[in-house]
Motif scaffolding. Sequence first.
Motif, PDB file in Angstrom:
ATOM      1  N   SER A   1      -7.144  14.765   7.064  1.00  0.00           N
ATOM      2  CA  SER A   1      -6.630  13.639   7.568  1.00  0.00           C
ATOM      3  C   SER A   1      -7.623  12.485   7.436  1.00  0.00           C
ATOM      4  CB  SER A   1      -6.041  13.762   8.867  1.00  0.00           C
ATOM      5  OG  SER A   1      -6.988  14.197   9.829  1.00  0.00           O
ATOM      6  N   ASP A   2      -8.907  12.997   7.246  1.00  0.00           N
ATOM      7  CA  ASP A   2     -10.107  11.834   7.185  1.00  0.00           C
ATOM      8  C   ASP A   2      -9.743  11.110   5.914  1.00  0.00           C
ATOM      9  OD1 ASP A   2     -11.048  12.625   9.369  1.00  0.00           O
ATOM     10  OD2 ASP A   2     -12.499  14.169   8.550  1.00  0.00           O
ATOM     11  N   LEU A   3      -9.227  11.656   4.889  1.00  0.00           N
ATOM     12  CA  LEU A   3      -9.027  11.060   3.697  1.00  0.00           C
ATOM     13  C   LEU A   3      -8.037  10.032   3.616  1.00  0.00           C
ATOM     14  CD1 LEU A   3      -9.325  14.303   1.342  1.00  0.00           C
ATOM     15  CD2 LEU A   3     -11.220  12.677   1.457  1.00  0.00           C
ATOM     16  N   GLY A   4      -8.405   8.920   2.662  1.00  0.00           N
ATOM     17  CA  GLY A   4      -7.519   7.960   2.741  1.00  0.00           C
ATOM     18  C   GLY A   4      -7.396   7.383   1.058  1.00  0.00           C
ATOM     19  N   PHE A   5      -6.166   6.571   0.818  1.00  0.00           N
ATOM     20  CA  PHE A   5      -6.053   6.147  -0.587  1.00  0.00           C
ATOM     21  C   PHE A   5      -7.227   5.935  -1.346  1.00  0.00           C
ATOM     22  CE2 PHE A   5      -4.543   3.472  -3.938  1.00  0.00           C
ATOM     23  CZ  PHE A   5      -3.577   4.387  -4.527  1.00  0.00           C
ATOM     24  N   ASP A   6      -8.213   5.047  -0.914  1.00  0.00           N
ATOM     25  CA  ASP A   6      -9.367   4.673  -1.441  1.00  0.00           C
ATOM     26  C   ASP A   6     -10.071   5.805  -2.030  1.00  0.00           C
ATOM     27  OD1 ASP A   6      -8.544   1.921  -1.243  1.00  0.00           O
ATOM     28  OD2 ASP A   6      -9.988   1.469   0.437  1.00  0.00           O
ATOM     29  N   ASP A   7     -10.268   6.886  -0.967  1.00  0.00           N
ATOM     30  CA  ASP A   7     -10.982   8.073  -1.367  1.00  0.00           C
ATOM     31  C   ASP A   7     -10.440   8.716  -2.629  1.00  0.00           C
ATOM     32  OD1 ASP A   7     -12.726   8.246   1.094  1.00  0.00           O
ATOM     33  OD2 ASP A   7     -11.000   8.553   2.085  1.00  0.00           O
ATOM     34  N   TYR A   8      -8.987   8.858  -2.511  1.00  0.00           N
ATOM     35  CA  TYR A   8      -8.339   9.380  -4.096  1.00  0.00           C
ATOM     36  C   TYR A   8      -8.602   8.487  -5.104  1.00  0.00           C
ATOM     37  CZ  TYR A   8      -5.119  12.150  -1.165  1.00  0.00           C
ATOM     38  OH  TYR A   8      -4.815  13.278  -0.103  1.00  0.00           O
ATOM     39  N   VAL A   9      -8.648   7.181  -5.025  1.00  0.00           N
ATOM     40  CA  VAL A   9      -8.907   6.088  -5.983  1.00  0.00           C
ATOM     41  C   VAL A   9     -10.449   6.412  -6.547  1.00  0.00           C
ATOM     42  CG1 VAL A   9      -9.304   3.921  -6.846  1.00  0.00           C
ATOM     43  CG2 VAL A   9      -7.216   4.402  -5.520  1.00  0.00           C
TER      44      VAL A   9
ATOM     45  N   GLY B   1      -0.090   9.096  -8.529  1.00  0.00           N
ATOM     46  CA  GLY B   1      -1.165   8.849  -9.438  1.00  0.00           C
ATOM     47  C   GLY B   1      -0.835   7.643 -10.419  1.00  0.00           C
ATOM     48  N   GLY B   2       0.260   7.224 -10.722  1.00  0.00           N
ATOM     49  CA  GLY B   2       0.643   6.190 -11.286  1.00  0.00           C
ATOM     50  C   GLY B   2       0.162   4.842 -10.698  1.00  0.00           C
ATOM     51  N   LEU B   3      -0.072   4.724  -9.292  1.00  0.00           N
ATOM     52  CA  LEU B   3      -0.590   3.541  -8.498  1.00  0.00           C
ATOM     53  C   LEU B   3      -2.071   3.963  -8.612  1.00  0.00           C
ATOM     54  CD1 LEU B   3      -0.425   1.160  -6.806  1.00  0.00           C
ATOM     55  CD2 LEU B   3      -0.025   2.774  -4.798  1.00  0.00           C
ATOM     56  N   ILE B   4      -2.616   4.982  -8.510  1.00  0.00           N
ATOM     57  CA  ILE B   4      -4.049   5.236  -8.698  1.00  0.00           C
ATOM     58  C   ILE B   4      -4.660   4.688 -10.038  1.00  0.00           C
ATOM     59  CG2 ILE B   4      -6.080   7.107  -8.977  1.00  0.00           C
ATOM     60  CD1 ILE B   4      -4.395   8.675  -6.699  1.00  0.00           C
ATOM     61  N   ALA B   5      -3.515   4.961 -11.178  1.00  0.00           N
ATOM     62  CA  ALA B   5      -4.025   4.799 -12.428  1.00  0.00           C
ATOM     63  C   ALA B   5      -4.081   3.034 -12.574  1.00  0.00           C
ATOM     64  CB  ALA B   5      -3.004   4.997 -13.497  1.00  0.00           C
ATOM     65  N   GLN B   6      -3.114   2.417 -11.697  1.00  0.00           N
ATOM     66  CA  GLN B   6      -3.173   0.824 -11.752  1.00  0.00           C
ATOM     67  C   GLN B   6      -4.555   0.244 -10.984  1.00  0.00           C
ATOM     68  OE1 GLN B   6       0.673  -0.729 -10.223  1.00  0.00           O
ATOM     69  NE2 GLN B   6       1.120   1.386 -10.433  1.00  0.00           N
ATOM     70  N   CYS B   7      -4.980   0.963 -10.146  1.00  0.00           N
ATOM     71  CA  CYS B   7      -6.402   0.762  -9.565  1.00  0.00           C
ATOM     72  C   CYS B   7      -7.409   0.730 -10.557  1.00  0.00           C
ATOM     73  CB  CYS B   7      -6.556   1.418  -8.268  1.00  0.00           C
ATOM     74  SG  CYS B   7      -5.525   0.951  -7.030  1.00  0.00           S
ATOM     75  N   LEU B   8      -7.332   1.898 -11.450  1.00  0.00           N
ATOM     76  CA  LEU B   8      -8.286   2.221 -12.212  1.00  0.00           C
ATOM     77  C   LEU B   8      -8.258   1.041 -13.383  1.00  0.00           C
ATOM     78  CD1 LEU B   8      -8.534   6.160 -13.061  1.00  0.00           C
ATOM     79  CD2 LEU B   8      -9.653   4.775 -11.218  1.00  0.00           C
ATOM     80  N   ALA B   9      -6.992   0.674 -13.794  1.00  0.00           N
ATOM     81  CA  ALA B   9      -7.069  -0.257 -14.885  1.00  0.00           C
ATOM     82  C   ALA B   9      -7.621  -1.653 -14.417  1.00  0.00           C
ATOM     83  CB  ALA B   9      -5.621  -0.440 -15.243  1.00  0.00           C
TER      84      ALA B   9
ATOM     85  N   LYS C   1      -3.105   9.775   6.539  1.00  0.00           N
ATOM     86  CA  LYS C   1      -3.780   8.597   6.230  1.00  0.00           C
ATOM     87  C   LYS C   1      -3.263   7.927   4.914  1.00  0.00           C
ATOM     88  CE  LYS C   1      -8.512   6.307   6.414  1.00  0.00           C
ATOM     89  NZ  LYS C   1      -9.784   6.330   6.430  1.00  0.00           N
ATOM     90  N   VAL C   2      -3.253   8.623   4.177  1.00  0.00           N
ATOM     91  CA  VAL C   2      -2.760   8.293   2.604  1.00  0.00           C
ATOM     92  C   VAL C   2      -1.594   7.672   2.875  1.00  0.00           C
ATOM     93  CG1 VAL C   2      -2.199   9.141   0.392  1.00  0.00           C
ATOM     94  CG2 VAL C   2      -4.381   9.816   1.474  1.00  0.00           C
TER      95      VAL C   2
END
Length: 251
Positions: free
Chosen positions: A46-54, A80-88, A164-165
């Motif tokens: 639960s310490d992990l957030g979306f920014d950690d995944y990105v 994962g599609g939203l993470i991919a948007q962040c990488l792009a 948190k995610v």
Amino acid sequence: MIHGIGCGGDAWDRMRPGFEAAGWICEAPTLFPDQRTLDNPPATLSDLGFDDYVAAMAETARKIALDTGAKPAVIGHSMGGLIAQCLAERGLVSQAVFLTPAQPKDCSEVSFSVVYTFLNILLTRDRKRAYKVWRSGFRFGVLNRVRRRRHEAIYARARFDSGKVYGDLTDGIEVDEGLVTAPTLTIAASHDRATLARAVRKVGEKYARSPVPGDFFEYPDNAHWILDEPGTDSVVADIAEWLDQPIGAHT
């Protein structure tokens, strides 16, 4: 290949051989596998957030670029599609495919089907807990185009994710399409109950406004588990054909 919420890299097992047969070297990592477990997740999840995944996937993209001398193409499903948007957005990939993606904040759409799919999480919304999508919601919202006899085997591979995610996704993730200069392909599935087709169409419209206008496909007979449904092989063939176009030739 970036999996969605509640999933691991094995979510790509049906699609991966088709891409490899088309000549691609595929990497399908599992995000934080020691914490996003099948059962009894550690309290630290639960310490992990979306920014950690990105950040984890950004590091993977940078490593591939360093090892190969070229930025990787990325395909992300659901979250994962939203993470991919962040990488792009960060300029870390050469091409990007958003497969029935979670939406950035300005494209969000909610319906009864979305609420029911994630009902066990929405009822508490505790960022300090770990969650697995409940069985009934998973079957209804994710596997509605998959034969029922396969549901239990697929659900048995479902992983816990950080509250948190889920909270971050509910708050909304902002992505600036003006910074996306790589070719993109957004894919909707008309029977999707978890990432609604009408919301994914908005994602496609968003990236059509990018400096390199994005492409959009919609599959009328598929749903959220387009990764492994009837017709998946045709979806892989279409994506592989799109990826094989010379950079600059996408329309």
